[in-house]
Design a protein around this motif. Structure first.
Motif, PDB file in Angstrom:
ATOM      1  N   ARG A 129     124.760  70.473  53.027  1.00  0.00           N
ATOM      2  CA  ARG A 129     124.113  71.729  52.643  1.00  0.00           C
ATOM      3  C   ARG A 129     125.071  72.741  52.031  1.00  0.00           C
ATOM      4  O   ARG A 129     124.705  73.893  51.825  1.00  0.00           O
ATOM      5  CB  ARG A 129     123.424  72.342  53.867  1.00  0.00           C
ATOM      6  N   VAL A 130     126.285  72.324  51.761  1.00  0.00           N
ATOM      7  CA  VAL A 130     127.249  73.215  51.106  1.00  0.00           C
ATOM      8  C   VAL A 130     127.022  73.167  49.599  1.00  0.00           C
ATOM      9  O   VAL A 130     127.085  72.101  48.988  1.00  0.00           O
ATOM     10  CB  VAL A 130     128.701  72.809  51.438  1.00  0.00           C
ATOM     11  N   HIS A 131     126.748  74.301  49.003  1.00  0.00           N
ATOM     12  CA  HIS A 131     126.462  74.371  47.566  1.00  0.00           C
ATOM     13  C   HIS A 131     127.700  74.895  46.829  1.00  0.00           C
ATOM     14  O   HIS A 131     128.182  75.996  47.118  1.00  0.00           O
ATOM     15  CB  HIS A 131     125.265  75.274  47.295  1.00  0.00           C
ATOM     16  N   ILE A 132     128.194  74.114  45.902  1.00  0.00           N
ATOM     17  CA  ILE A 132     129.384  74.488  45.124  1.00  0.00           C
ATOM     18  C   ILE A 132     128.975  74.639  43.669  1.00  0.00           C
ATOM     19  O   ILE A 132     128.537  73.671  43.037  1.00  0.00           O
ATOM     20  CB  ILE A 132     130.486  73.427  45.277  1.00  0.00           C
ATOM     21  N   THR A 133     129.103  75.839  43.149  1.00  0.00           N
ATOM     22  CA  THR A 133     128.658  76.113  41.780  1.00  0.00           C
ATOM     23  C   THR A 133     129.804  76.337  40.806  1.00  0.00           C
ATOM     24  O   THR A 133     129.610  76.290  39.597  1.00  0.00           O
ATOM     25  CB  THR A 133     127.747  77.355  41.764  1.00  0.00           C
ATOM     26  N   SER A 134     131.015  76.574  41.321  1.00  0.00           N
ATOM     27  CA  SER A 134     132.159  76.841  40.453  1.00  0.00           C
ATOM     28  C   SER A 134     132.537  75.589  39.668  1.00  0.00           C
ATOM     29  O   SER A 134     132.845  74.546  40.260  1.00  0.00           O
ATOM     30  CB  SER A 134     133.358  77.299  41.278  1.00  0.00           C
ATOM     31  N   PRO A 135     132.525  75.641  38.334  1.00  0.00           N
ATOM     32  CA  PRO A 135     132.916  74.466  37.527  1.00  0.00           C
ATOM     33  C   PRO A 135     134.333  73.992  37.833  1.00  0.00           C
ATOM     34  O   PRO A 135     134.592  72.778  37.846  1.00  0.00           O
ATOM     35  CB  PRO A 135     132.791  74.966  36.084  1.00  0.00           C
ATOM     36  N   ARG A 136     135.248  74.928  38.070  1.00  0.00           N
ATOM     37  CA  ARG A 136     136.628  74.538  38.367  1.00  0.00           C
ATOM     38  C   ARG A 136     136.717  73.782  39.689  1.00  0.00           C
ATOM     39  O   ARG A 136     137.420  72.770  39.794  1.00  0.00           O
ATOM     40  CB  ARG A 136     137.524  75.780  38.421  1.00  0.00           C
TER      41      ARG A 136
END
Length: 380
Positions: A301-308
């Motif tokens: 359920r961890v959402h990672i949106t940073s492209p880097r």
């Protein structure tokens, strides 16, 4: 531990699971020296048990990721074997040979045998002789020893690959009753490490002439493959509740894992009773399964949106298998540098993990860069 199939889009949270599992493996092996050898400082023994118990879900997480990514197998068995097994087998042969050469090299450099024990804490009778090195290398296809402690996983992984095309056949039937029955029987098999010690080593038909008891055919890491396949579909819990449930499962499993291991470690040594000490650390035991499920559903359920950050995690996935192969070779030398600094044990472990992780990632990336075609057979 392998990356996803090309026809599947990247699952960012799964890259995070892979990073956590890899760091757990490195951390667990960084405290081997505190668990495998007698410690004059009781604090070291405490931290060895405390940290080592925290890291038990590491390999189960890798197996769960394998099940999520590869089940059901969509190609013929022969195609699957040709594509998957060489990428495990050849790196296993190469890196096992490298590990077996290290003690011999330390002898050439004039180092005492004690340094071999620091590098390989679970090798209780180290040898720097060339003959022993060659014997160990010749035995690589069949077995491993204290110099290649972590390579057991690769033998097991090849076995899972051999089974997966057959395992996939009934998964494709989408028979929920059959799936639930398998999970229940696998859950029964998780009690075997305890029942073997508490009741009898000859349990459910196991005896001198038979190693295959009642629950043998439903035991082992196949259950983790199925868990990964099932849990990868998600659950109906809201994110916050899913994370909370995951944390509670992990903590409850950890309490049993740490309490059991530390109690036995205060009475026995690895050299005296390795099977007894490992009873609460068995990867296929109820407490470790609970820890692994908890961590899996929480990280899911961890959402990672940073492209880097996504790109960094993707690189961890690319280099993760290579890092697993080589990490053990860096732990001993790093500890030799850090331990004399007199840092508190947990800080020493954290620094060692960070250094070893960075070295492995750099070296694996370098191998991919200078030998792009051969890299798959060296670092997977």
């Amino acid at each position: 531990m392998m990356s996803a199939n090309n026809n599947k889009s990247r699952i960012v949270w799964l890259d995070l699971v892979r990073l956590v599992a890899l760091l757990m493996v490195i951390s667990a092996h960084c405290v081997d020296i505190y668990n495998a050898t007698p410690q004059e400082d009781s604090n070291n023994a405490f931290w060895g048990a405390f940290i080592g118990s925290l890291m038990r879900p590491s390999v189960p997480l890798f197996a769960m990721m394998t099940g999520l990514l590869l089940l059901p197998v969509r190609e013929s068995a022969s195609q699957f074997y040709r594509r998957r097994i060489p990428r495990v087998l050849f790196p296993m042969l190469i890196w096992s040979a490298i590990y077996y050469m290290v003690p011999w090299v330390t002898g050439l450099l004039g180092c005492e045998k004690e340094i071999v024990t620091i590098f390989f804490p679970f090798e209780f009778s180290p040898s720097q002789e060339a003959g022993d090195m060659l014997k160990n290398i010749a035995m690589i296809p069949f077995t491993f020893n204290g110099y290649t402690t972590h390579m057991w996983y690769l033998y097991m992984l090849i076995g899972l690959y051999l089974l997966m095309p057959f395992f996939s056949a009934w998964l494709e039937k989408n028979d929920d009753t059959l799936t639930r029955t398998y999970v229940i029987l696998w859950g029964c098999s998780l009690m075997l490490p305890y029942l073997t010690q508490l009741i009898s080593p000859d349990i459910f038909g196991v005896c001198a002439w038979n190693s295959f008891g009642t629950f043998y055919y439903f035991s082992g890491f196949t259950g983790y493959l199925l868990l990964g396949h099932l849990l990868g579909k998600g659950n109906r819990l809201r994110s916050i509740k899913a994370v909370a449930v995951g944390i509670m499962l992990y903590i409850s499993g950890y309490i049993v894992t740490y309490t059991g291991f530390s109690t036995l470690a205060s009475q026995y040594s690895y050299e005296e009773a390795p099977e007894l000490l490992e009873m609460f650390w068995q990867f296929c035991s109820p407490n470790v399964v609970i820890m692994a499920i908890g961590m899996f559903i929480a990280l899911q359920r961890v959402h990672i949106t940073s492209p880097r950050l996504q790109a960094a995690l993707a690189n961890v996935t690319k280099c993760g298998f290579g890092s697993y192969l080589m990490h053990y070779i860096f732990i001993g030398p790093t500890l030799l540098v850090i331990m004399p600094l007199g840092l508190p044990t947990p800080i020493c472990v954290i620094c060692t993990v960070a250094i070893v992780f960075v070295l492995c990632m750099l070296l694996t990336n370098l191998i991919y860069k200078i030998m792009p075609r051969a890299a798959r057979y060296i670092v997977g």
